[in-house]
Scaffold this active site. Structure first.
Site, short mmCIF file in Angstrom:
data_model
loop_
_atom_site.label_atom_id
_atom_site.label_comp_id
_atom_site.label_asym_id
_atom_site.label_seq_id
_atom_site.Cartn_x
_atom_site.Cartn_y
_atom_site.Cartn_z
N CYS A 156 0.51 -1.37 -0.37
CA CYS A 156 0.09 0.24 -0.10
C CYS A 156 0.58 0.92 0.22
O CYS A 156 1.47 1.81 0.96
CB CYS A 156 -0.76 0.08 1.20
N CYS A 164 -1.07 4.50 10.59
CA CYS A 164 -1.05 6.08 11.43
C CYS A 164 -2.48 6.07 12.28
O CYS A 164 -3.18 7.19 12.35
CB CYS A 164 -0.98 6.95 10.13
C1 SAM Z 1 -1.16 5.00 5.07
S1 SAM Z 1 -0.98 5.00 2.91
C2 SAM Z 1 0.52 4.23 2.43
C3 SAM Z 1 1.48 5.53 2.62
C4 SAM Z 1 3.00 5.31 2.37
N1 SAM Z 1 2.77 3.95 2.28
C5 SAM Z 1 3.59 6.55 2.50
O1 SAM Z 1 4.39 5.94 3.41
O2 SAM Z 1 3.73 7.31 1.52
C6 SAM Z 1 -2.57 3.72 2.29
C7 SAM Z 1 -2.30 4.00 1.25
O3 SAM Z 1 -2.95 2.40 0.80
C8 SAM Z 1 -3.75 2.37 -0.56
N2 SAM Z 1 -4.34 1.29 -0.08
C9 SAM Z 1 -6.03 1.45 0.33
N3 SAM Z 1 -6.53 0.39 -0.34
C10 SAM Z 1 -5.73 -0.36 -0.35
C11 SAM Z 1 -5.41 -1.89 -1.12
N4 SAM Z 1 -6.54 -1.98 -0.95
N5 SAM Z 1 -4.75 -2.37 -2.02
C12 SAM Z 1 -3.51 -1.43 -2.15
N6 SAM Z 1 -3.61 -0.12 -1.66
C13 SAM Z 1 -4.98 0.36 -1.03
C14 SAM Z 1 -3.99 3.79 -0.35
O4 SAM Z 1 -4.98 4.19 -1.90
C15 SAM Z 1 -2.91 4.27 0.60
O5 SAM Z 1 -2.72 5.50 -0.48
#
Ligand code: SAM
Length: 425
Positions: A243, A366
């Site tokens: 993610c 977070c």
């Molecule tokens: C907490 S943020 C990630 C932050 C990133 N790791 C960083 O350090 O910049 C979570 C991310 O997961 C993505 N996301 C949500 N559900 C997901 C899924 N089922 N599969 C892949 N990505 C997903 C969201 O779009 C979001 O960008």
């Protein structure tokens, strides 16, 4: 007609509270679209974040003065003005009130005069009211914290620590930088207490500086900087970042790599672009490939035991970010937490099958609530006998709970954050 700073702030606030817009996104758009003087931009930003984070308190101040609820835009204009009177020492009260009356008059060519007189009356009564110098009795109003979140905090942390968390959310966020070039020196910063590559400043626009644009440092919360080191990277690993957008941790992991490579997933094309843009600015594009994919389908797409390391920086309620994104608090209902836990476990389950034996998987969020942190890792370990938890250590022992990094916002003035580490046997 060119809009002034307070009118722009009011437009953003109306967008947030009537159109459910995200405060940061709406603010960026309105700052871009309106030709404000440079000096006004921080003023608009302070107004928006201040009013969002104190909405219930601001309404409490004037509630006894209103016979019936005003129209939402007028209530918001009252809030905006009461915020200036109560919390912005440098703004003269007369200027705040005069500007509010002008905005009200201009708002509507039929009702403008009436609205102007109304707001003038409310604000002048407020100045003479007893509440102006009082404090509300409940934390719900004092800290504008919805009951759902407050109850959850008190249940998990007890009253004393909840009070400390709420109080710490009142003071402005720090800006944290991660050094990419170890020799970079950034004026106005001090070394992070938590991250060896971290620098911290009380405030400042570090994204506008040349050393940011040329990739010598990036902006990343100190807590997030604690994730990449947990993957024990030697340089040649195949890594999956499940993610990944906008790529803060992807690009950090990339700094450890020589021949290794990161496959970075996210659900949306526009978010994958953010990862690619970040990687290009930081000079690590050759180490990262992005792929649009639902992380609950990792195993279906990649198959068994393909990666040496996997990071699941999971979608979560983001409650740990409330200081920086105060509108998060108004967007939660109780089902969010259980729905998120289900997705978090599905992603971990799928990812676990694509991890090689002896591989390391790191799970981070977070948020500060157990449902998305300790409960998730307990449930994952209970159903995956081939995995063991690896105890994380850190020289600041207080950030470790049950072998995981667990930071609440009052401890080091960071985001609230959680990191757990597993090994596959
Ligand atoms: C907490 S943020 C990630 C932050 C990133 N790791 C960083 O350090 O910049 C979570 C991310 O997961 C993505 N996301 C949500 N559900 C997901 C899924 N089922 N599969 C892949 N990505 C997903 C969201 O779009 C979001 O960008």
């Amino acid at each position: 007609m060119k809009k002034n700073a307070r009118q722009v702030a009011l437009d953003v606030l109306n967008d947030v509270f009537t159109n459910d817009a995200y405060a940061n996104i709406s603010l960026d758009r309105h700052l871009r679209e309106n030709e404000l003087d440079e000096i006004d931009k921080p003023f608009v930003t302070a107004l928006v974040y201040g009013v969002v984070s104190k909405k219930d308190l601001l309404e409490w101040y004037t509630e006894p003065l209103l016979k019936k609820a005003p129209k939402p835009w007028l209530q918001m204009l009252i809030n905006l003005t009461v915020y200036q009177i109560q919390f912005m020492d440098k703004v003269p009260t007369s200027a705040a009130v005069d500007e509010a009356v002008k905005i009200a008059k201009n708002h509507d060519k039929h009702d403008g005069e009436t609205a102007g007189r109304f707001i003038n009356g409310v604000l002048r009564n407020f100045m003479r009211s007893e509440r102006k110098d009082q404090e509300p009795k409940t934390w719900e109003i004092k800290y504008s914290m919805p009951k759902l979140l407050l109850d959850k905090m008190v249940k998990q942390f007890g009253g004393k620590r909840t009070g400390a968390i709420l109080e710490s959310l009142e003071s402005p966020s720090h800006v944290s930088l991660r050094k990419i070039d170890p020799t970079v020196e950034v004026a106005g910063t001090r070394p992070s207490e938590l991250s060896p590559v971290g620098l911290v400043a009380d405030h400042g626009n570090f994204a506008a500086k040349q050393d940011f644009l040329s990739g010598r440092y990036t902006i990343q919360d100190e807590s997030s900087q604690l994730v990449a080191p947990q993957l024990e990277l030697q340089g040649d690993e195949q890594i999956l970042d499940a993610c990944a957008a906008p790529g803060g941790k992807t690009t950090h992991m990339a700094t450890y790599l020589t021949s290794g490579h990161i496959t970075a997933l996210d659900l949306y094309d526009h978010k994958l672009k953010l990862i690619n843009d970040n990687a290009a600015r930081q000079g690590v594009s050759d180490k990262i490939s992005t792929k649009k994919m639902d992380a609950t389908q990792i195993y279906e797409n990649f198959g068994k035991e393909k990666f040496d390391r996997i990071l699941v920086d999971a979608p979560c309620s983001g409650i740990g970010l409330i200081r920086r994104k105060p509108d998060i608090r108004y967007r939660k209902d109780s089902s969010d937490f259980s729905n998120l836990q289900k997705i978090q476990l599905e992603i971990l389950d799928s990812a676990s099958k694509s991890l090689k034996k002896s591989g390391i998987m790191v799970y981070s969020t977070c948020t500060i609530f157990d449902e998305e942190n300790f409960d998730v890792i307990k449930a994952f370990l209970a159903n995956h006998q081939d995995f063991e938890q690896v105890t994380i250590s850190h020289e600041k022992n207080d950030i470790i709970t049950d072998g995981c990094i667990f930071l609440t916002p009052e401890m080091y003035h960071t985001d609230g954050f959680f990191v757990a580490k597993f090994r596959k046997n």
